[in-house]
Design a protein around this motif. Sequence first.
Motif, short mmCIF file in Angstrom:
data_model
loop_
_atom_site.label_atom_id
_atom_site.label_comp_id
_atom_site.label_asym_id
_atom_site.label_seq_id
_atom_site.Cartn_x
_atom_site.Cartn_y
_atom_site.Cartn_z
N ALA A 105 34.85 -45.98 28.62
CA ALA A 105 35.64 -44.99 28.34
C ALA A 105 35.57 -43.99 26.99
O ALA A 105 34.64 -44.35 26.58
CB ALA A 105 37.10 -45.74 28.00
N TYR A 106 36.27 -43.15 26.89
CA TYR A 106 35.83 -42.19 25.71
C TYR A 106 36.98 -42.41 24.83
O TYR A 106 38.15 -42.04 24.97
CB TYR A 106 36.13 -40.59 26.15
CG TYR A 106 35.78 -39.53 25.26
CD1 TYR A 106 35.92 -39.73 23.72
CD2 TYR A 106 35.51 -38.47 25.63
CE1 TYR A 106 35.72 -38.68 23.01
CE2 TYR A 106 35.16 -37.30 24.56
CZ TYR A 106 35.15 -37.38 23.31
OH TYR A 106 35.05 -36.32 22.48
N PRO A 107 36.89 -43.30 23.62
CA PRO A 107 38.04 -43.59 22.91
C PRO A 107 38.85 -42.44 22.28
O PRO A 107 38.00 -41.39 21.83
CB PRO A 107 37.26 -44.30 21.67
CG PRO A 107 35.95 -44.83 22.31
CD PRO A 107 35.53 -43.83 23.24
N GLY A 108 39.79 -42.37 22.17
CA GLY A 108 40.58 -41.09 21.67
C GLY A 108 41.01 -40.25 22.92
O GLY A 108 41.97 -39.56 23.03
N MET A 109 39.95 -40.12 24.02
CA MET A 109 40.27 -38.90 24.70
C MET A 109 40.89 -39.30 26.09
O MET A 109 41.54 -38.77 26.79
CB MET A 109 39.10 -38.12 25.14
CG MET A 109 39.22 -37.02 26.19
SD MET A 109 37.72 -35.91 26.43
CE MET A 109 38.57 -34.75 27.84
N THR A 110 40.43 -40.73 26.46
CA THR A 110 40.83 -41.42 27.89
C THR A 110 42.46 -41.44 27.79
O THR A 110 43.06 -40.98 28.92
CB THR A 110 39.96 -42.56 28.12
OG1 THR A 110 38.59 -42.27 27.94
CG2 THR A 110 40.17 -43.11 29.59
N GLN A 111 43.03 -41.94 26.95
CA GLN A 111 44.29 -42.15 26.86
C GLN A 111 45.04 -40.86 26.97
O GLN A 111 45.91 -40.76 27.79
CB GLN A 111 44.78 -42.81 25.64
CG GLN A 111 46.17 -42.88 25.34
CD GLN A 111 46.77 -44.08 26.10
OE1 GLN A 111 46.11 -45.26 26.16
NE2 GLN A 111 48.24 -43.90 26.22
#
Lengths: 85, 85, 155, 155
Positions: free
Chosen positions: C49-55
């Motif tokens: 995942a892309y921490p910060g962007m995925t969510q």
Amino acid sequence: MAVHLLYFAWVREAIGRDGETIDLPGKVDTVAALVRWLAARGGGYAEALAEPARLRCAVDQSFASLATPIAGAREIALFPPVTGG
Amino acid sequence: MAVHLLYFAWVREAIGRDGETIDLPGKVDTVAALVRWLAARGGGYAEALAEPARLRCAVDQSFASLATPIAGAREIALFPPVTGG
Amino acid sequence: MSARISVQEADFDVASELARLEALGGGGVASFTGVVRGGDGLEALRLEAYPGMTQAALEEIAAEAQRRWPLVGLTLIHRHGTLPVGERIVLVGAASRHRMAALEACAFLIDWTKTRAPLWKQELFAGGSTRWVEPRPEDDVAAAAWDSSAEHGRP
Amino acid sequence: MSARISVQEADFDVASELARLEALGGGGVASFTGVVRGGDGLEALRLEAYPGMTQAALEEIAAEAQRRWPLVGLTLIHRHGTLPVGERIVLVGAASRHRMAALEACAFLIDWTKTRAPLWKQELFAGGSTRWVEPRPEDDVAAAAWDSSAEHGRP
């Protein structure tokens, strides 16, 4: 011939019983004829079966139409359109 | 200008790190220019970034295209097409 | 509208997630669960995942579903990390008074999650070899079909 | 193909039903749960079945779903008896390698269950009045749309 009749939902409520076994005269040879024959009993039968277009039926546990022949049938069910799900 | 770069999936693996902070020359003004500039470093960079058409990117955590300007950007991510779900 | 969006390493409890949607009173709850499928010696998937962007990306996808269908609730949970064969990867759920809205919203949520959320799958095989999953053209077609569809309805 | 069809008074355990479908290895599991929705003083639904025929009708509907979609598993559970607001009525579930097959099969299963299984709903209101639910024309339209659709695909 002896046939088992079943009634469901408001057909059952109006007739006041959930089923019965009866001897049908041979001239009662379709579901529509059965409905007319039962309605002629009057009372709850007349009330429940006054509008055949509102009724659905199954002959020997398969959906059928009012025109379906019933010679040899062992179980005939009369009921409103289904509303499960 | 100092910008934080992030690499994901096989881009990360080929470059050998998951990110870095670098000072970009002013002429590196789009994602495409950044990709060319990084690829010119050779090694894993050249390998990872050889085919820009296989890359996707995000600028400040919004999906972007290679043509997107990067002036003022604080975080730029380079990665393959996504495959979640 | 009650939305629950999560990107997490831990497994999720399907029963409690669906019970939450049932309790919202809409009457209809649809769900889709994606599970790591074995075959060809696959042992696990690694989800990056892309921490910060995925969510945030999943929250945008959920917001779009809320705009398109009359939902009373929505759930979108995506795991990352190493997930052996048989492990759950993703759960999407939707509650609505209208069964087709709930089912279509689930189809939309999974289609867009597959193509518009920063997540990458790597296959880990017995013997130690690995392979990054390639995007599938049919997933792009499925996701794009929602662009051309009207406010409601399956394309 | 592993099919589980049941007409029963008891509630069902959504978690274990979906876990069964997940364990079949298809990778994608979709479900739809129908719950008694409150409003207008409704206290409960009474679901009437046709003993002997309802189960067989649901089995036929399930068999049709199996013919239309490449499913590895399928679940169709319908309750009868008195079900207060908030109780589950029906669960349909489908497992497949293809997420759209699983979701479409669920839509099909619920559409046909609503219109082709011998089940009748009576509403029980606070105060004791009752009302038999009328069939909804839109349900017939939804069910009939599957007749005109091709082997696969949502109409």
